[in-house]
Write an enzyme that holds these catalytic residues in place. Structure first.
Site, PDB file in Angstrom:
ATOM      1  N   ARG A 285      10.589   3.282  -1.845  1.00  0.00           N
ATOM      2  CA  ARG A 285      11.357   3.271  -3.095  1.00  0.00           C
ATOM      3  C   ARG A 285      12.855   3.403  -2.884  1.00  0.00           C
ATOM      4  NH1 ARG A 285       8.501   7.340  -7.136  1.00  0.00           N
ATOM      5  NH2 ARG A 285      10.521   8.335  -7.117  1.00  0.00           N
TER       6      ARG A 285
ATOM      7  N   GLU B 288      -2.289   4.809  -2.490  1.00  0.00           N
ATOM      8  CA  GLU B 288      -2.428   6.260  -2.727  1.00  0.00           C
ATOM      9  C   GLU B 288      -3.393   6.615  -3.861  1.00  0.00           C
ATOM     10  OE1 GLU B 288       1.383   7.721  -4.119  1.00  0.00           O
ATOM     11  OE2 GLU B 288       1.394   6.242  -5.721  1.00  0.00           O
TER      12      GLU B 288
ATOM     13  N   MET C 281       2.255   3.252  -1.623  1.00  0.00           N
ATOM     14  CA  MET C 281       2.243   3.687  -3.022  1.00  0.00           C
ATOM     15  C   MET C 281       1.393   2.744  -3.863  1.00  0.00           C
ATOM     16  SD  MET C 281       5.882   5.370  -4.044  1.00  0.00           S
ATOM     17  CE  MET C 281       6.234   7.068  -3.582  1.00  0.00           C
ATOM     18  N   GLY C 282       1.123   3.173  -5.078  1.00  0.00           N
ATOM     19  CA  GLY C 282       0.258   2.410  -5.987  1.00  0.00           C
ATOM     20  C   GLY C 282      -0.650   3.396  -6.698  1.00  0.00           C
ATOM     21  N   ARG C 283      -0.138   3.909  -7.813  1.00  0.00           N
ATOM     22  CA  ARG C 283      -0.868   4.958  -8.538  1.00  0.00           C
ATOM     23  C   ARG C 283      -2.144   4.432  -9.185  1.00  0.00           C
ATOM     24  NH1 ARG C 283      -0.658   9.840 -11.191  1.00  0.00           N
ATOM     25  NH2 ARG C 283       1.108  10.470  -9.934  1.00  0.00           N
TER      26      ARG C 283
ATOM     27  N   ASP D 138       5.405  -0.489  -8.332  1.00  0.00           N
ATOM     28  CA  ASP D 138       3.941  -0.688  -8.364  1.00  0.00           C
ATOM     29  C   ASP D 138       3.521  -2.035  -8.958  1.00  0.00           C
ATOM     30  OD1 ASP D 138       3.845   1.837  -7.355  1.00  0.00           O
ATOM     31  OD2 ASP D 138       2.789   2.750  -9.034  1.00  0.00           O
TER      32      ASP D 138
ATOM     33  N   GLU E 237       5.902   2.517 -17.041  1.00  0.00           N
ATOM     34  CA  GLU E 237       4.878   2.919 -18.003  1.00  0.00           C
ATOM     35  C   GLU E 237       5.335   4.008 -18.996  1.00  0.00           C
ATOM     36  OE1 GLU E 237       1.995   4.877 -15.666  1.00  0.00           O
ATOM     37  OE2 GLU E 237       0.506   4.991 -17.281  1.00  0.00           O
TER      38      GLU E 237
ATOM     39  N   ARG F  63      -5.207   7.211  13.609  1.00  0.00           N
ATOM     40  CA  ARG F  63      -3.994   7.908  13.167  1.00  0.00           C
ATOM     41  C   ARG F  63      -3.628   7.438  11.771  1.00  0.00           C
ATOM     42  NH1 ARG F  63      -1.406  10.134  17.774  1.00  0.00           N
ATOM     43  NH2 ARG F  63      -3.159  10.636  19.130  1.00  0.00           N
TER      44      ARG F  63
ATOM     45  N   HIS G   3       8.081   7.719  -0.090  1.00  0.00           N
ATOM     46  CA  HIS G   3       9.281   7.319  -0.834  1.00  0.00           C
ATOM     47  C   HIS G   3      10.194   6.363  -0.083  1.00  0.00           C
ATOM     48  CE1 HIS G   3       7.692  10.756  -2.964  1.00  0.00           C
ATOM     49  NE2 HIS G   3       8.259  10.223  -4.042  1.00  0.00           N
TER      50      HIS G   3
HETATM   51  O1  F6P Z   1       5.397   4.787 -10.297  1.00  0.00           O
HETATM   52  C1  F6P Z   1       5.841   4.461  -9.041  1.00  0.00           C
HETATM   53  C2  F6P Z   1       5.391   5.457  -8.049  1.00  0.00           C
HETATM   54  O2  F6P Z   1       5.983   5.004  -6.880  1.00  0.00           O
HETATM   55  C3  F6P Z   1       3.874   5.633  -7.872  1.00  0.00           C
HETATM   56  O3  F6P Z   1       3.280   4.693  -7.033  1.00  0.00           O
HETATM   57  C4  F6P Z   1       3.779   7.017  -7.320  1.00  0.00           C
HETATM   58  O4  F6P Z   1       2.535   7.639  -7.623  1.00  0.00           O
HETATM   59  C5  F6P Z   1       4.879   7.717  -8.019  1.00  0.00           C
HETATM   60  O5  F6P Z   1       5.865   6.753  -8.286  1.00  0.00           O
HETATM   61  C6  F6P Z   1       5.421   8.873  -7.220  1.00  0.00           C
HETATM   62  O6  F6P Z   1       6.621   9.281  -7.764  1.00  0.00           O
HETATM   63  P1  F6P Z   1       7.267  10.736  -7.642  1.00  0.00           P
HETATM   64  O7  F6P Z   1       7.138  11.148  -6.231  1.00  0.00           O
HETATM   65  O8  F6P Z   1       8.673  10.519  -8.078  1.00  0.00           O
HETATM   66  O9  F6P Z   1       6.508  11.621  -8.568  1.00  0.00           O
END
Ligand code: F6P
Length: 345
Positions: free
Chosen positions: A278, A221, A168-170, A126, A102, A269, A275
């Site tokens: 990733r 998240e 993850m998933g902003r 994402d 993005e 729990r 990360h």
């Molecule tokens: O954009 C990918 C992503 O994995 C999001 O899901 C997450 O909010 C963000 O990166 C977190 O990245 P960082 O910890 O590098 O700020």
């Protein structure tokens, strides 16, 4: 002809596979390749190095990016655009291949409107970029999250617990929905649909009343949660900001787990994957997709297709307008989420 390549934003499995593919194809076109260090920062600080077949050999399977990355946006830096233009001219850069999500691709779109020759490659675990069916990195993140959910299943079953898995998933719930379906989750919470935790707890209660002894809840998240009657939906952040000035997410899993335990009495729990999704080696699928993107991006430079992005449509790699990538978010379609809902309960 000199072509520069950069990786920007959060890292993502498959970045090195794209870089390797770009460089290999570039040698066929007779381009000289330059790697910019840490995204756009490499141009702002004139920090770069030559990329050759030798320096990019053996990186196909490696996670991260040999170029380094950052979320620095030249449009948010005083005199940033001029610095970039001067660096491009001084170094005789004919075109830039920007691999990013993005933030990186919206800066790339503006740069291209400012007359720079840019080609984009869509990257993010994402999978929220518009204009392409899938981004590379997504399959790896889903594979890691699915493996984690499988593992959480067996321990949840043994202990008769509820386990909440935060992925993850902003802005969107692609990872949560895919990994949730693949891992047989009993509830999936995504940013597209704010979650009412009273209803989630009631759902778990009904499930256990019908004889189930454990439950798996997957939450993205960026899911906004409503904790009780009269409360508003909230995004859960750590309070800190990231390099791009966006709130750092994290913590929604603990809130969901706490509310489920408080309302149902079931031991609950939480497991936050963070990360781990990733890092490390990309899946075979992502290595192939990243390689196809890299070869296509290099061919786009050769054809003079600037202001465009390599994109996956069906099983074809095509070129689309760069501006499409960030025009809107690619959300999980309602119909697709309904498939996941069949298995809730
Ligand atoms: O954009 C990918 C992503 O994995 C999001 O899901 C997450 O909010 C963000 O990166 C977190 O990245 P960082 O910890 O590098 O700020």
């Amino acid at each position: 002809m000199k072509v520069a390549v950069l990786t920007g934003g959060g890292d993502c499995p498959g970045l090195n596979a794209v870089i390797r593919a770009v460089v290999r194809r570039a040698s066929e076109h007779g381009f000289e390749m330059m790697g910019l260090r840490d995204g756009w920062k490499g141009l702002l600080e004139d920090n770069h190095f030559r990329l050759t077949r030798e320096t990019t050999s053996g990186i196909l399977h490696r996670g991260g990016t040999i170029l380094g990355t950052s979320r620095v946006n030249p449009f948010k830096v005083e005199g940033g655009l001029e610095k970039v233009k001067r660096a491009v001219e001084r170094n005789g850069i004919h075109a830039i291949i920007a691999i990013g999500g993005e933030g990186t691709l919206s800066a790339a779109t503006r740069m291209s409107q400012e007359g720079l020759r840019i080609v984009g490659v869509p990257k993010t675990i994402d999978n929220d970029l518009n204009g392409t069916d899938f981004t590379f990195g997504f399959d790896t993140a889903v594979t890691i999250a699915t493996d984690a959910i499988d593992r959480l299943h067996s321990t949840a079953e043994s202990h008769k617990r509820v386990i909440v898995c935060e992925v993850m998933g902003r802005h969107v719930g692609w990872i949560a929905t895919y990994a949730g379906i693949a891992g047989g989750a009993d509830v999936i919470l995504v940013p597209e649909i704010p979650a009412d935790l009273v209803k989630v707890a009631e759902h778990i209660q009904r499930r256990h009343a019908s004889g189930r002894t454990f439950s798996i809840v997957v939450v993205a998240e960026g899911t906004k949660v409503k904790v009780g009657e009269g409360q508003s939906e909230q995004l859960i952040t750590s309070g800190a900001l990231d390099e791009a000035g966006r709130p750092r997410l994290g913590g929604v899993g603990s809130i969901v787990a706490h509310e489920i335990e408080r309302r149902t009495g079931f031991e609950t729990r939480v497991s936050v994957l963070g990360h781990i999704q990733r890092g490390g080696v990309p899946t075979a699928h992502d290595r192939v997709l990243a390689t196809r993107y890299g070869v296509h991006a290099c061919d786009m430079v050769a054809r003079g297709e600037f202001g465009k992005m390599a994109s996956l449509r069906g099983n074809e790699i095509i070129s689309v307008d760069l501006s499409l990538a960030t025009k809107e978010l690619k959300r999980v379609p309602e119909e697709f989420f309904k498939v996941a809902q069949v298995f809730f309960g």
